[in-house]
Design a protein around this motif. Structure first.
Motif, PDB file in Angstrom:
ATOM      1  N   THR A 349      13.216 -25.399  35.105  1.00 32.30           N
ATOM      2  CA  THR A 349      13.138 -26.083  33.809  1.00 32.30           C
ATOM      3  C   THR A 349      11.791 -25.865  33.128  1.00 32.30           C
ATOM      4  O   THR A 349      11.650 -26.167  31.947  1.00 32.30           O
ATOM      5  CB  THR A 349      13.407 -27.582  33.990  1.00 32.30           C
ATOM      6  OG1 THR A 349      12.544 -28.105  35.016  1.00 32.30           O
ATOM      7  CG2 THR A 349      14.854 -27.845  34.373  1.00 32.30           C
ATOM      8  N   SER A 350      10.815 -25.351  33.871  1.00 32.06           N
ATOM      9  CA  SER A 350       9.516 -25.052  33.263  1.00 32.06           C
ATOM     10  C   SER A 350       9.364 -23.573  32.929  1.00 32.06           C
ATOM     11  O   SER A 350       8.268 -23.117  32.588  1.00 32.06           O
ATOM     12  CB  SER A 350       8.376 -25.489  34.196  1.00 32.06           C
ATOM     13  OG  SER A 350       8.404 -24.747  35.406  1.00 32.06           O
ATOM     14  N   GLY A 351      10.448 -22.784  33.055  1.00 26.48           N
ATOM     15  CA  GLY A 351      10.423 -21.405  32.605  1.00 26.48           C
ATOM     16  C   GLY A 351       9.874 -20.399  33.596  1.00 26.48           C
ATOM     17  O   GLY A 351       9.402 -19.330  33.196  1.00 26.48           O
ATOM     18  N   GLU A 352       9.977 -20.693  34.894  1.00 25.06           N
ATOM     19  CA  GLU A 352       9.562 -19.737  35.918  1.00 25.06           C
ATOM     20  C   GLU A 352      10.796 -19.146  36.593  1.00 25.06           C
ATOM     21  O   GLU A 352      11.790 -19.836  36.810  1.00 25.06           O
ATOM     22  CB  GLU A 352       8.679 -20.408  36.977  1.00 25.06           C
ATOM     23  CG  GLU A 352       7.372 -20.936  36.431  1.00 25.06           C
ATOM     24  CD  GLU A 352       6.584 -21.714  37.474  1.00 25.06           C
ATOM     25  OE1 GLU A 352       7.125 -21.953  38.582  1.00 25.06           O
ATOM     26  OE2 GLU A 352       5.440 -22.101  37.185  1.00 25.06           O
ATOM     27  N   LEU A 353      10.719 -17.853  36.940  1.00 23.71           N
ATOM     28  CA  LEU A 353      11.790 -17.164  37.641  1.00 23.71           C
ATOM     29  C   LEU A 353      11.269 -16.782  39.022  1.00 23.71           C
ATOM     30  O   LEU A 353      10.297 -16.034  39.147  1.00 23.71           O
ATOM     31  CB  LEU A 353      12.221 -15.919  36.860  1.00 23.71           C
ATOM     32  CG  LEU A 353      13.351 -15.079  37.438  1.00 23.71           C
ATOM     33  CD1 LEU A 353      14.650 -15.882  37.494  1.00 23.71           C
ATOM     34  CD2 LEU A 353      13.545 -13.805  36.588  1.00 23.71           C
ATOM     35  N   TRP A 354      11.921 -17.306  40.070  1.00 22.01           N
ATOM     36  CA  TRP A 354      11.497 -17.093  41.454  1.00 22.01           C
ATOM     37  C   TRP A 354      12.531 -16.254  42.191  1.00 22.01           C
ATOM     38  O   TRP A 354      13.716 -16.308  41.894  1.00 22.01           O
ATOM     39  CB  TRP A 354      11.331 -18.432  42.168  1.00 22.01           C
ATOM     40  CG  TRP A 354      10.179 -19.254  41.677  1.00 22.01           C
ATOM     41  CD1 TRP A 354      10.147 -20.074  40.580  1.00 22.01           C
ATOM     42  CD2 TRP A 354       8.887 -19.334  42.273  1.00 22.01           C
ATOM     43  NE1 TRP A 354       8.915 -20.656  40.449  1.00 22.01           N
ATOM     44  CE2 TRP A 354       8.108 -20.223  41.480  1.00 22.01           C
ATOM     45  CE3 TRP A 354       8.301 -18.752  43.397  1.00 22.01           C
ATOM     46  CZ2 TRP A 354       6.787 -20.535  41.785  1.00 22.01           C
ATOM     47  CZ3 TRP A 354       6.973 -19.061  43.704  1.00 22.01           C
ATOM     48  CH2 TRP A 354       6.229 -19.947  42.901  1.00 22.01           C
ATOM     49  N   HIS A 355      12.042 -15.498  43.201  1.00 22.41           N
ATOM     50  CA  HIS A 355      12.991 -14.736  44.015  1.00 22.41           C
ATOM     51  C   HIS A 355      12.522 -14.666  45.466  1.00 22.41           C
ATOM     52  O   HIS A 355      11.349 -14.804  45.790  1.00 22.41           O
ATOM     53  CB  HIS A 355      13.227 -13.335  43.442  1.00 22.41           C
ATOM     54  CG  HIS A 355      12.086 -12.378  43.568  1.00 22.41           C
ATOM     55  ND1 HIS A 355      12.263 -11.048  43.854  1.00 22.41           N
ATOM     56  CD2 HIS A 355      10.762 -12.559  43.443  1.00 22.41           C
ATOM     57  CE1 HIS A 355      11.095 -10.437  43.894  1.00 22.41           C
ATOM     58  NE2 HIS A 355      10.175 -11.329  43.646  1.00 22.41           N
ATOM     59  N   SER A 356      13.520 -14.483  46.347  1.00 21.03           N
ATOM     60  CA  SER A 356      13.302 -14.323  47.772  1.00 21.03           C
ATOM     61  C   SER A 356      14.144 -13.143  48.242  1.00 21.03           C
ATOM     62  O   SER A 356      15.319 -13.036  47.878  1.00 21.03           O
ATOM     63  CB  SER A 356      13.725 -15.587  48.535  1.00 21.03           C
ATOM     64  OG  SER A 356      13.789 -15.341  49.930  1.00 21.03           O
ATOM     65  N   LEU A 357      13.561 -12.280  49.072  1.00 17.42           N
ATOM     66  CA  LEU A 357      14.294 -11.117  49.570  1.00 17.42           C
ATOM     67  C   LEU A 357      14.768 -11.312  51.007  1.00 17.42           C
ATOM     68  O   LEU A 357      15.342 -10.395  51.600  1.00 17.42           O
ATOM     69  CB  LEU A 357      13.418  -9.861  49.476  1.00 17.42           C
ATOM     70  CG  LEU A 357      12.906  -9.512  48.073  1.00 17.42           C
ATOM     71  CD1 LEU A 357      12.158  -8.193  48.083  1.00 17.42           C
ATOM     72  CD2 LEU A 357      14.050  -9.466  47.065  1.00 17.42           C
TER      73      LEU A 357
END
Length: 382
Positions: A349-357
């Motif tokens: 909701t704060s505009g961050e895009l996270w990822h995990s491999l």
């Protein structure tokens, strides 16, 4: 049927936000990403989905200030867009019911593999629509939009849910195009076995908010329902009142979220399933206490994983902020890819895009400073 793993040359993350859409193109190793966007800058984009049947038809559910609610379509990964000739819209009032107008399309779902060109859409206020020509022309689907009983279960546009109640979680059984599910944020989960000619509630075993009558379907609030890609007889549900699992042909939902730590709870919105293992699922709990702050519990965000169908859960927060992170993740804003080591992705909701491999064990931030993220989907262009 088991979903096949894959090592694609091209993976795309489709990111829908409050003020436009972005496409993140990843290489085969998912180490290098190229951003394409914004598309529709200033428009609310609730959902962005690529058709897995052809790998090229991309639909965007948009709400534009000057156009109102509409659907855009692209067949070249967003290089060009065409507006739907007839976007979802309610018909004239029927059965003595009040007329309604679509505020926005919230959920997009491609149809069965044997029905190319068929798409389904869920709207706010709650309605169900279908397109048979790849998303260019939409019509009300089934009887529910103007059925007096369903209209009672729908409630009103002022009921509870921010930005209005939603029809969401539209699911097509991959084994049977006639077997459909949908859910309503205020109105429960519903199932059809006759291609949408009729639907029946599927809420046995579900809790409702204390003090309300669980036999009244309008008090049931599913947040997200998912069908296991590797086992269509198993469904999981993230609900306003916990996390549940259903194994068909049974019809009673079993609450599996009670095994989460009590200080975290099992309230949240997104729910992601492993593409090849029906015992593995991921959730993102939020603070659902008292006034429903809708933030990470204690300002410490974490993904929780089960690998035994909900009997136990493991906290995964490596790489995520350790404190003072007061954001959460919306119901469509978390997804998985289908590679050998599953990649997970979520937008905040704060505009961050996270990822995990590595299936959620270690996280890194892929993008910051986007508008509020409404939905994240993975796509494999053909």
């Amino acid at each position: 049927m088991s979903a096949q793993n894959t090592k694609p040359d091209h993976l795309v993350l489709l990111v829908a936000t409050r003020k436009g859409a972005w496409l993140y193109h990843g290489d085969a190793a998912r180490q290098s990403w190229r951003v394409d966007g914004p598309h529709f800058l200033g428009h609310i984009i609730n959902h962005l989905v690529l058709d897995p049947r052809d790998g090229r038809t991309l639909l965007a559910a948009a709400k534009a200030g000057h156009l109102g609610p509409t659907i855009f379509r692209s067949t070249d990964l967003g290089q060009s867009w065409q507006e739907a000739a007839k976007p979802p819209a309610f018909g004239p009032a029927a059965n003595g019911l009040a007329a309604r107008s679509v505020d926005h399309t919230f959920w997009l779902a491609p149809g069965h593999a044997a029905e190319p060109g068929v798409w389904y859409a869920g709207t706010s206020p709650q309605g169900l629509f279908r397109s048979t020509d790849g998303g260019m022309n939409w019509a009300p689907f089934s009887c529910i939009n103007d059925d007096p009983q369903y209209r009672q279960w729908f409630g009103t546009v002022q009921d509870g849910t921010p930005d209005g109640p939603k029809l969401h979680s539209i699911i097509v059984d991959p084994h049977d195009a006639q077997h459909l599910y949908f859910a309503m944020s205020g109105g429960g989960v519903h199932e059809s076995r006759d291609g949408g000619q009729s639907f029946v509630p599927l809420v046995d075993g579900m809790d409702v908010v204390e003090g309300f009558d669980p036999t009244d379907i309008s008090f049931h609030d599913p947040h997200c329902v998912r069908l296991c890609p590797s086992n269509p007889d198993r469904l999981y549900q993230q609900n306003h009142c916990g996390i549940y699992r259903l194994d068909r042909p049974g019809s009673i939902w079993v609450r599996i979220g009670r095994n989460l730590p009590t200080e975290v709870g099992d309230i949240g919105f997104p729910l992601v399933l492993h593409p090849r293992d029906d015992r593995t699922a991921w959730v993102f709990p939020m603070d659902g206490t008292e006034v429903w702050p809708r933030t990470s519990p204690g300002g410490r965000p974490a993904v929780y994983a089960t690998r035994d169908g909900g009997s136990s859960w493991q906290r995964h927060d490596a790489g995520l902020p350790a404190s003072q992170a007061w954001w959460t993740v919306k119901r469509q804003a978390m997804t998985a890819d289908r590679q050998d080591s599953i990649g997970l992705y979520f937008g905040t909701t704060s505009g961050e895009l996270w990822h995990s491999l590595d299936e959620g064990r270690q996280w890194s931030c892929l993008a910051r400073h986007l508008p509020e993220i409404y939905a994240v989907e993975t796509a494999y262009p053909g």
